[in-house]
Scaffold this active site. Structure first.
Site, PDB file in Angstrom:
ATOM      1  N   HIS A  54      -1.857  -0.234  -9.696  1.00 32.04           N
ATOM      2  CA  HIS A  54      -2.378  -1.152  -8.662  1.00 32.04           C
ATOM      3  C   HIS A  54      -3.044  -2.373  -9.329  1.00 32.04           C
ATOM      4  O   HIS A  54      -4.244  -2.588  -9.184  1.00 32.04           O
ATOM      5  CB  HIS A  54      -3.359  -0.414  -7.734  1.00 32.04           C
TER       6      HIS A  54
ATOM      7  N   ARG B 169       0.860  -1.184   0.000  1.00 32.15           N
ATOM      8  CA  ARG B 169       0.000   0.000   0.000  1.00 32.15           C
ATOM      9  C   ARG B 169       0.902   1.241   0.000  1.00 32.15           C
ATOM     10  O   ARG B 169       1.945   1.252   0.673  1.00 32.15           O
ATOM     11  CB  ARG B 169      -0.888   0.043   1.253  1.00 32.15           C
TER      12      ARG B 169
ATOM     13  N   GLU C 138      -4.487   7.126  -4.994  1.00 37.69           N
ATOM     14  CA  GLU C 138      -4.750   6.374  -6.224  1.00 37.69           C
ATOM     15  C   GLU C 138      -6.099   6.784  -6.801  1.00 37.69           C
ATOM     16  O   GLU C 138      -7.065   6.868  -6.045  1.00 37.69           O
ATOM     17  CB  GLU C 138      -4.749   4.871  -5.921  1.00 37.69           C
TER      18      GLU C 138
HETATM   19  O1  LIG Z   1      -4.312  -4.700  -3.266  1.00 39.06           O
HETATM   20  C1  LIG Z   1      -5.072  -5.600  -3.497  1.00 39.06           C
HETATM   21  C2  LIG Z   1      -5.716  -6.377  -2.492  1.00 39.06           C
HETATM   22  O2  LIG Z   1      -5.567  -6.081  -1.301  1.00 39.06           O
HETATM   23  O3  LIG Z   1      -6.418  -7.336  -2.841  1.00 39.06           O
END
Ligand SMILES: O=CC(=O)O
Length: 329
Positions: free
Chosen positions: A281, A233, A262
């Site tokens: 992401h 993150r 994001e």
């Molecule tokens: O970042 C993606 C998730 O946590 O599934």
């Protein structure tokens, strides 16, 4: 009468129809009038990324379950959900291998400068022999320092160990004897890991303890040749310090799948750096895995609303209180 649930983010084909067999389904984007209108009468919420905090829960008096379509659940205030007797579920396991593929791909792309060289070819700059200004660095045989040795961290380390004969160091809240045995992974405190790794890969979950765990001091401990990878993150990293480390040559390069905000804004200084590789992401973003995640989230929702224990329940305390008080049906 069917129970009402709300889908608040895009779902793979067929999933909505699956839900409609059992529920009255409202599809609405967070913040829209339709979302606010449906929230008070929704028993379940399903989607990814919605911040579920006390302000939202105050507007959702019927809510019994929040089914998160992701492994991470830093968007959910678990204590608040638990206090209110609301089930919270996520989608671990089904995305482990896919996410590890993406993060290891990002690591190789950063080391071998693949996105930059792709642009070089397509822009017509490849007009003769390439020189060392375009060389990358080796991945195989180097030392990988994993910060966060959960399931995805171990799957990344497995690729590194068995595919690329890398030495594995790791730092984690708890020791992982199975990873030590299988991958010859060696536990290090954070400072030693930062000092000794060629690649530092961040895969820890976002918790109050991990926020901003990598900043100026930590970049200062890394090798000048280090490549930093973030697959967890954005909030775990001080992005200003990262920009400084990349521009000053304090570290060599970074590969980033996640950002503090994001989507990251186009004017963010990270995006103008040739030694930063950025992805939107996409750790778990394959058709197969996103479908598996949606299916698991639907199963969590259905079982949670029918009084069973959902397969990926986060706050098991809620289930326990439900059994004793039977306050849900
Ligand atoms: O970042 C993606 C998730 O946590 O599934």
């Amino acid at each position: 009468m069917k129970k009402q649930v709300m889908i608040y983010s895009a779902m793979p084909d067929g999933c909505v129809a699956e839900l409609e067999k059992q529920f009255e389904v409202v599809t609405a984007a967070p913040g829209s009038p339709e979302f606010e209108q449906a929230l008070p009468s929704s028993l379940g919420l399903i989607g990814s990324g919605l911040v579920v905090d006390s302000a939202l829960l105050d507007r959702a008096p019927s809510l019994r379950i929040v089914s998160n379509i992701s492994a991470g659940y830093d968007n959910l205030d678990i204590d608040e959900l638990t206090n209110r007797g609301i089930l919270a579920t996520n989608t671990p396991d089904v995305l482990t291998e896919t996410t590890a593929d993406a993060i290891f791909g990002l690591l190789i792309s950063t080391a071998r400068r693949i996105p930059e060289l792709d642009r070089y070819v397509k822009e017509g700059s490849w007009t003769g022999k390439i020189d060392n200004s375009l060389f990358g660095v080796d991945v195989h045989g180097k030392t990988l320092g994993m910060i966060g040795m959960g399931k995805i961290g171990q799957a990344v380390a497995e690729r590194a160990r068995f595919g690329f004969r890398m030495e594995i160091l790791y730092h984690n809240r708890t020791r992982k004897p199975e990873a030590e045995a299988k991958l010859d992974a060696v536990y290090r405190d954070l400072e030693d890991l930062l000092r000794q790794s060629d690649f530092v890969c961040l895969m820890a979950p976002q918790t109050p303890e991990t926020i901003r765990m990598i900043g100026e001091r930590e970049f200062g401990l890394m090798k000048e040749s280090a490549i930093f990878i973030n697959g967890s993150r954005g909030a775990l990293v001080d992005e200003n310090a990262l920009v400084e480390a990349l521009t000053s040559g304090r570290i060599l390069a970074a590969g980033l799948d996640v950002f503090e905000k994001e989507p990251i804004g186009i004017s963010h200084p990270l995006l103008s750096l040739p030694n930063a590789v950025a992805l939107p992401h996409i750790g778990s973003a394959t058709s197969e895995t996103r479908l598996e995640m949606a299916r698991l989230a639907i199963q969590n929702l259905i079982e949670g609303l029918s009084g069973k224990t959902p397969p990926s329940l986060i706050n098991s305390e809620v289930k326990a209180s439900r059994n004793t008080t039977n306050s849900y049906e």
